[in-house]
Scaffold this motif. Sequence first.
Motif, mmCIF file in Angstrom:
data_model
loop_
_atom_site.group_PDB
_atom_site.id
_atom_site.type_symbol
_atom_site.label_atom_id
_atom_site.label_comp_id
_atom_site.label_asym_id
_atom_site.label_seq_id
_atom_site.Cartn_x
_atom_site.Cartn_y
_atom_site.Cartn_z
ATOM 1 N N VAL A 102 0.858 -1.178 0.000
ATOM 2 C CA VAL A 102 0.000 0.000 0.000
ATOM 3 C C VAL A 102 0.899 1.235 0.000
ATOM 4 N N THR A 103 0.313 2.368 -0.366
ATOM 5 C CA THR A 103 1.036 3.638 -0.298
ATOM 6 C C THR A 103 0.816 4.242 1.079
ATOM 7 N N PRO A 104 1.869 4.439 1.858
ATOM 8 C CA PRO A 104 1.702 4.920 3.237
ATOM 9 C C PRO A 104 0.938 6.238 3.308
ATOM 10 N N VAL A 105 0.046 6.339 4.268
ATOM 11 C CA VAL A 105 -0.731 7.536 4.504
ATOM 12 C C VAL A 105 -1.298 7.463 5.916
ATOM 13 N N ILE A 106 -1.561 8.607 6.524
ATOM 14 C CA ILE A 106 -2.316 8.666 7.775
ATOM 15 C C ILE A 106 -3.613 9.389 7.454
ATOM 16 N N ASP A 107 -4.716 8.655 7.470
ATOM 17 C CA ASP A 107 -6.006 9.265 7.156
ATOM 18 C C ASP A 107 -7.107 8.890 8.157
ATOM 19 N N ARG A 108 -6.728 8.272 9.260
ATOM 20 C CA ARG A 108 -7.694 7.937 10.289
ATOM 21 C C ARG A 108 -7.097 8.179 11.677
ATOM 22 N N PHE A 109 -7.934 8.661 12.584
ATOM 23 C CA PHE A 109 -7.598 8.767 14.001
ATOM 24 C C PHE A 109 -8.540 7.818 14.710
ATOM 25 N N ILE A 110 -7.989 6.752 15.323
ATOM 26 C CA ILE A 110 -8.812 5.679 15.864
ATOM 27 C C ILE A 110 -8.736 5.667 17.391
ATOM 28 N N ILE A 111 -9.908 5.720 18.016
ATOM 29 C CA ILE A 111 -10.018 5.828 19.469
ATOM 30 C C ILE A 111 -10.311 4.465 20.083
ATOM 31 N N HIS A 112 -9.513 4.119 21.084
ATOM 32 C CA HIS A 112 -9.648 2.876 21.832
ATOM 33 C C HIS A 112 -9.836 3.195 23.310
ATOM 34 N N THR A 212 -9.388 14.928 7.487
ATOM 35 C CA THR A 212 -10.409 15.950 7.709
ATOM 36 C C THR A 212 -11.102 15.648 9.030
ATOM 37 N N ILE A 213 -11.479 16.682 9.755
ATOM 38 C CA ILE A 213 -12.157 16.467 11.042
ATOM 39 C C ILE A 213 -13.626 16.171 10.785
ATOM 40 N N ASP A 214 -13.943 14.908 10.649
ATOM 41 C CA ASP A 214 -15.326 14.462 10.501
ATOM 42 C C ASP A 214 -15.405 13.007 10.953
ATOM 43 N N ARG A 215 -16.612 12.480 10.940
ATOM 44 C CA ARG A 215 -16.803 11.118 11.466
ATOM 45 C C ARG A 215 -16.360 10.040 10.482
ATOM 46 N N GLU A 216 -15.999 10.413 9.292
ATOM 47 C CA GLU A 216 -15.394 9.439 8.392
ATOM 48 C C GLU A 216 -13.952 9.167 8.787
ATOM 49 N N HIS A 217 -13.286 10.193 9.280
ATOM 50 C CA HIS A 217 -11.863 10.090 9.575
ATOM 51 C C HIS A 217 -11.560 9.910 11.062
ATOM 52 N N VAL A 218 -12.486 10.258 11.922
ATOM 53 C CA VAL A 218 -12.347 10.031 13.365
ATOM 54 C C VAL A 218 -13.289 8.900 13.736
#
Length: 256
Positions: A102-112, A212-218
């Motif tokens: 895959v092409t490296p990217v950071i596009d999600r912030f995942i909460i645990h 982007t700060i939205d529920r798709e990415h957070v």
Amino acid sequence: MQETQTPDSAERLSAPTRRGFLIAAGAGVTATTVGIWLAAGPLASDGAATAMDPNNPRALPEYAPVYQRAVKGLEAPLGFEDCAHPTARAGRDTAGSDRHAVTPVIDRFIIHHTGTTKDQLEFLSRCNKRSSAPTFYLRHDGSVIELIRPGAKPSSSGADWNWRSLAVETLDQTGAPEYTVTAAQLEELAQMVAWLATYDGKSLDGVPVSFTIDREHVISHRETWSGTECPGPYLQARLDDIVSRAQQIFTAKPST
């Protein structure tokens, strides 16, 4: 926190640290038949035990954290391709159980969440039984410990998500069934999301960011994998609030 899910297939259970960490930390060591292990506590030059740092209970080497609001950056022995032979951390250029490119990217912030109210920093400062390697650990008072650099691939959310995300373990204030967290933690989660958004279209610790700060990415752990209830009902119900607060923080930041 990791539950019954198998983490990124590259990570393995193993010895708790690597030799270079011990030397750099100046910790006492004990030779065993399975290698070099951290002793119960670091030793002063005169051989006397020194007081344990609650923000670094295993006396790991420290670095200036990439996330500026973090209390410390710790060189935790986590996220290696093979923890039994910890020489290289798993890269962001592979994903899935088949390790396809895959092409490296950071596009999600995942909460645990941790699933426990007991402080987990010592547990997360070593190769642990769950192979859990989050990017950040968030305590009740809102303080953050950076456990691996944001450029490193976490092992928290599953092989299809680790390569593209930052992951935060949130220490629960109460246990089941609600697993509540504090107001300070909710605020800090929003601060972290807003911080990540400042890197959209740029590079964070050497990795491109598309965020982007939205529920798709957070998102939460349960939204990446149906086999978990993480981060518990309390945090799950407040994800929209976290996103809204992060948008406020981001909008209020002066442009650079």
